[in-house]
Design an enzyme around this catalytic site. Structure first.
Site, short mmCIF file in Angstrom:
data_model
loop_
_atom_site.label_atom_id
_atom_site.label_comp_id
_atom_site.label_asym_id
_atom_site.label_seq_id
_atom_site.Cartn_x
_atom_site.Cartn_y
_atom_site.Cartn_z
N HIS A 69 2.30 7.42 -8.35
CA HIS A 69 3.20 7.06 -7.26
C HIS A 69 4.57 7.64 -7.64
O HIS A 69 5.32 7.04 -8.39
CB HIS A 69 3.30 5.54 -7.11
CG HIS A 69 2.02 4.93 -6.65
ND1 HIS A 69 1.54 5.13 -5.38
CD2 HIS A 69 1.11 4.15 -7.28
CE1 HIS A 69 0.40 4.49 -5.25
NE2 HIS A 69 0.11 3.89 -6.38
N ASN B 196 -7.78 2.77 -14.80
CA ASN B 196 -6.75 3.29 -13.89
C ASN B 196 -5.40 2.63 -14.18
O ASN B 196 -5.33 1.43 -14.41
CB ASN B 196 -7.20 2.93 -12.45
CG ASN B 196 -6.38 3.57 -11.36
OD1 ASN B 196 -6.14 4.78 -11.38
ND2 ASN B 196 -5.95 2.78 -10.40
N GLU C 104 -3.94 7.73 -6.93
CA GLU C 104 -3.07 7.08 -5.94
C GLU C 104 -1.79 7.89 -5.76
O GLU C 104 -0.70 7.41 -5.97
CB GLU C 104 -2.71 5.66 -6.38
CG GLU C 104 -3.91 4.79 -6.64
CD GLU C 104 -3.54 3.39 -7.09
OE1 GLU C 104 -2.37 2.98 -6.89
OE2 GLU C 104 -4.41 2.70 -7.63
N ASP D 238 1.34 9.71 -4.23
CA ASP D 238 2.26 9.81 -3.11
C ASP D 238 3.65 10.14 -3.65
O ASP D 238 3.91 9.99 -4.84
CB ASP D 238 2.27 8.58 -2.18
CG ASP D 238 2.54 7.27 -2.88
OD1 ASP D 238 3.01 7.28 -4.02
OD2 ASP D 238 2.31 6.21 -2.27
N GLU E 152 -4.44 -1.25 -14.66
CA GLU E 152 -3.10 -1.68 -15.08
C GLU E 152 -3.08 -2.76 -16.16
O GLU E 152 -2.50 -3.83 -15.96
CB GLU E 152 -2.31 -2.14 -13.84
CG GLU E 152 -2.23 -1.05 -12.79
CD GLU E 152 -1.55 -1.49 -11.49
OE1 GLU E 152 -1.06 -2.62 -11.44
OE2 GLU E 152 -1.54 -0.70 -10.54
O1 9MR Z 1 -1.17 -0.13 -1.27
C1 9MR Z 1 -1.49 -1.43 -1.67
C2 9MR Z 1 -0.74 -2.43 -0.81
O2 9MR Z 1 -1.22 -2.38 0.51
C3 9MR Z 1 -0.91 -3.81 -1.38
O3 9MR Z 1 -0.12 -4.72 -0.66
C4 9MR Z 1 -0.51 -3.81 -2.84
C5 9MR Z 1 -0.66 -5.18 -3.43
O4 9MR Z 1 -0.44 -5.21 -4.74
O5 9MR Z 1 -1.31 -2.89 -3.54
C6 9MR Z 1 -1.11 -1.60 -3.12
O6 9MR Z 1 -1.89 -0.71 -3.88
C7 9MR Z 1 -1.64 -0.70 -5.28
C8 9MR Z 1 -2.93 -0.36 -5.95
O7 9MR Z 1 -3.93 -1.25 -5.57
C9 9MR Z 1 -2.78 -0.34 -7.45
N1 9MR Z 1 -1.75 0.57 -7.84
C10 9MR Z 1 -0.48 0.39 -7.18
C11 9MR Z 1 -0.65 0.40 -5.67
C12 9MR Z 1 0.69 0.27 -4.99
O8 9MR Z 1 1.24 -0.99 -5.21
#
Ligand code: 9MR
Length: 762
Positions: A659, A623, A688, A690, A582
């Site tokens: 997402h 990513n 990732e 969903d 990101e």
């Molecule tokens: O799913 C993850 C969640 O449990 C965490 O609290 C969050 C914190 O930023 O991150 C989520 O996963 C993220 C991933 O690491 C990077 N891409 C976006 C995902 C959803 O926020």
């Protein structure tokens, strides 16, 4: 002009930031709010309120080291402490005082903040020695054109080269405007000019070092307010023309009078949310990411009421996003984010009763052991007493020694059925305040979880494809961990740890690594023949506080140390690394992360080279989210990877997060976009995936999106893997929107069978 509706990237959905706790079972380290260095003259008092926060909302312990003689560090009985010191002339000079927050349930989880306190001799100006301190800067702001009645919102982001948080001021506030503290070092200027305010208004924002106010930078913005009020083309006569900060689509429903709210601690907000549609139909109403303890109930008259009683942890701002959906065309929607500002009335004493957090009725297989952690929490930050009222025969309530207890129960076929267990938490200060919680433990025949057909991983193996998921943090501590892990091992041949590689978790202090959970996932992957996908080495979020306050000049060193430590430890075990995550904003500009501040965009190349040095065999990918289809952000990413390939950077592929929401329709664009990346010789990973069912449960629609994305991936020879971000709705960062292929009771949804069918037949 109406603005085209924006897709809700996760960044927008997460505007509430630290205040949310999306995965109830993840225990993350506490953090301390940034503290500026202090300068004081001998004889004067220095006072610092130290504010720790814990993502799980359990009050962390606070300690101080290097406390000067005669200083105090008193408990404010609200979770914070105040450091107070009146230095004498013998104390002239500088010293470093360090505050440490310690997680209430896991004393390994700590974070520190160090503050330099400089004491000057009486009469000397309150300035630090001439130590090369540089003026802070403000990220560039653009001039704004608005019409009367439109809302202007400008985020002012100051950055200090020394890494301290600069103070911010504004020259003059137009009538009706505000300049609020976002509590993250930035401030927000908000204004809705009226017809008396037509013309140009020039605002000057100053960022300055509180210790050296003369070191300042001023950034100026011109706001031009033009005369006529915006007209809603769909409904020129409507007096309730929606604000332009609603993300609108022409003809879509809109909100009526939905404004930012102020709430005093102890009060409950009750906000009626009303939306209209010009065609007279009654639009649907939804809210993204309900704050904890809030509800959004249907009033039966087309409106809904958002109710929320904030707790002390909610002091400050929380943002919620409402969406109204056209009754006849669900794709036609309008979203609006509002700010909920919670303040404390110093003359009002509020003692909240304790609660028991984070337990949901568990379902386990007969023969499994239930391991249910019970954690009482007091919103006032005191530690409640916990007892059991009744627990199943043969189970034990074990004290974990950290204020929590575990209900452990080894079940067998005789236990099949529903059994209740009840717990009581009593307020530590006022024993008349208590909270009882009863859970129903369902012990079911293991065959309940059988899924028809072949397992996804077997079908994928046959095609040389990887199908996978992200594993919840501390999966071995889940109440139903045996079931969770067994199903995942049956279905998937690749796994990513959802949180346990993240820097705030794994390197809470510089050089201190917390490997347990990452090791646990690595062992689990090996035992079950799964490919391990690491995530992420370099990211701007989930950084430990010491990195948030880092001097950018050492960012490179810290980044390399971190990459080396992780890649070395899992060399030969992590097959694929998300090296950088990101880096881009939605408009395709580089995100101003600590890494970018320290190294410019060159940090990306540096990160890949460093990772490659530690494990030349690992697959290294970049990513990002909202880049799977063509847009300014994916264009920027395309240019970046192209440049890196030309420079010989060891980059093997791109991770597309995906997402999605239920209104997703960019399939064609995804296909073309994957093609252009594949043509660069890069592999494609959907990392990732969903699908949040924002418009309500619709299993068929969800299954269709699952199917089409998998088909696109399989049509593209370079698409190597598809991983969903979790696999059961029970454990998802977007649980409210049932985005995954198994229900919260681990039963397969149509989406599961679509993936099975496509992997088999496509
Ligand atoms: O799913 C993850 C969640 O449990 C965490 O609290 C969050 C914190 O930023 O991150 C989520 O996963 C993220 C991933 O690491 C990077 N891409 C976006 C995902 C959803 O926020």
């Amino acid at each position: 002009m109406p603005i085209k509706i924006a897709r809700c990237g996760y960044a927008l959905c997460l505007t509430g930031g630290l205040l949310f706790n999306p995965v109830a079972l993840a225990n993350l380290p506490p953090v301390i709010d940034p503290i500026a260095d202090q300068v004081v003259s001998a004889g004067n008092a220095v006072e610092i309120v130290v504010v720790p926060r814990d993502p799980e909302r359990v009050v962390p312990g606070l300690t101080i080291s290097n406390m000067p003689n005669g200083a105090s560090f008193l408990d404010n009985r609200n979770g914070t402490r105040t450091f107070r010191w009146v230095p004498t002339s013998n104390d002239v000079g500088s010293r470093l005082v360090t505050f440490e927050a310690i997680d209430a349930s896991d004393s390994n989880l700590r974070s520190t903040v160090s503050v330099t306190v400089t004491v000057n001799a009486v009469g000397q100006p309150e300035q630090p020695n001439n130590n090369g301190n540089q003026a802070p800067i403000i990220e560039p702001l653009s001039d704004v054109l608005v019409q009367v009645g439109e809302a202007v919102s400008i985020r002012v982001v100051p950055v200090d080269p020394e890494g301290v948080v600069p103070a911010l001021s504004i020259n003059t506030l137009p009538t009706g405007a505000s300049f609020d503290d976002n509590r993250d070092g930035t401030r927000q200027f908000r204004w809705q000019p009226n017809d008396q305010q037509v013309g140009d208004t020039t605002l000057s924002f100053a960022a300055y070092d509180e210790n050296e106010p003369s070191l300042r930078t001023v950034e100026t913005v011109k706001i031009t307010v033009s005369g006529s009020a915006p007209v809603d083309p769909g409904n020129p006569q409507t007096p309730n023309t929606p604000n332009q900060d609603q993300l609108m689509v022409e003809g879509a429903p809109f909100f009526v009078d939905l404004q930012d709210q102020f709430i005093t601690l102890g009060d409950t907000l009750s906000l009626r949310v009303v939306a209209k549609d010009d065609d007279g139909s009654v639009p649907g109403l939804a809210i993204d990411r309900l704050p904890e303890r809030a509800n959004f109930s249907d009033n039966g008259d087309g409106t809904r009421t958002f109710r929320w009683q904030p707790y002390p942890i909610d002091l400050g701002d929380t943002y919620v996003e409402f969406t109204t959906i056209d009754a006849n065309n669900p794709a036609s929607r309008t979203s609006k984010t509002i700010r909920l500002n919670v303040v404390r009335d110093p003359n009002r004493v509020v003692n909240f009763p304790p609660v028991i957090n984070g337990i949901r009725n568990p379902t386990i297989r007969a023969g499994d052991t239930l391991t249910q952690r019970v954690q009482p929490v007091d919103p006032d930050f005191t530690v409640p007493n916990l007892s059991a009222l009744n627990i199943p025969q043969g189970s034990q309530l074990v004290d974990n020694g950290d204020g929590t207890r575990n209900l452990n129960w080894l079940t067998d076929a005789n236990d099949i059925g529903d059994t209740q267990a009840s717990f009581r938490a009593v307020d530590a200060v006022d024993s008349s305040l208590s909270f009882e919680s009863t859970i129903t433990v369902s012990v079911v025949d293991p065959s309940t979880f059988n899924r028809d057909g072949e397992r996804l991983r077997d079908l994928a193996d046959r095609r040389g494809f990887k199908i996978g998921y992200a594993a919840v943090l501390q999966a071995s501590n889940l109440a139903d961990s045996q079931l969770y892990r067994d199903i995942a091992a049956e279905e998937f041949n690749i796994v990513t740890p959802e949180n346990s590689h993240k820097m705030s978790w794994i390197q809470p202090q510089r050089g201190v690594f917390k490997w347990d959970d990452a090791d646990d996932v690595a062992n689990y992957a090996e035992q079950n023949g799964m490919t391990l996908h690491g995530h992420p080495l370099v990211w701007f979020r989930q950084l430990p506080p010491w990195v948030q306050l880092l001097d950018p000049s050492i960012a490179q060193q810290v980044m390399r140390e971190h990459i080396r430590a992780l890649v070395q430890r899992y060399r030969g075990r992590v097959a694929i690394w998300d090296v950088v995550n990101e880096s881009f904003e939605d408009d395709g500009t580089y995100r101003n992360s600590i890494w970018h501040k320290g190294m410019g965009k060159g940090y990306i190349r540096d990160a890949f080279i460093t990772a490659n040095q530690e494990d030349p065999n690992a697959i290294l990918i970049y990513n990002d989210y909202d880049v799977a289809w063509k847009n300014p952000k994916s264009d920027a990413m395309y240019n970046m990877v192209q440049e890196e390939i030309a420079a010989g950077t060891p980059i093997d592929g791109v991770g597309f997060q995906m997402h999605l929401r239920d209104d997703f329709s960019e399939y064609e664009s995804v296909e073309r976009n994957f093609e252009r990346f594949a043509n660069l010789g890069l592999d494609i990973y959907i990392t990732e995936f969903d699908v949040a069912m924002f418009g309500g449960k619709n299993d068929e629609l969800q299954a269709e999106i699952y199917r089409r994305v998998l088909e696109i991936c399989l049509r593209q020879p370079r698409c190597k893997a598809l991983q969903s971000w979790g696999y059961t709705d029970r454990y998802s960062w977007r649980s409210n929107f049932q985005p995954l292929m198994l229900t919260d009771k681990y039963l397969p949804k149509p989406a599961y069978y679509e993936w099975q069918r496509v992997l088999r037949d496509f």
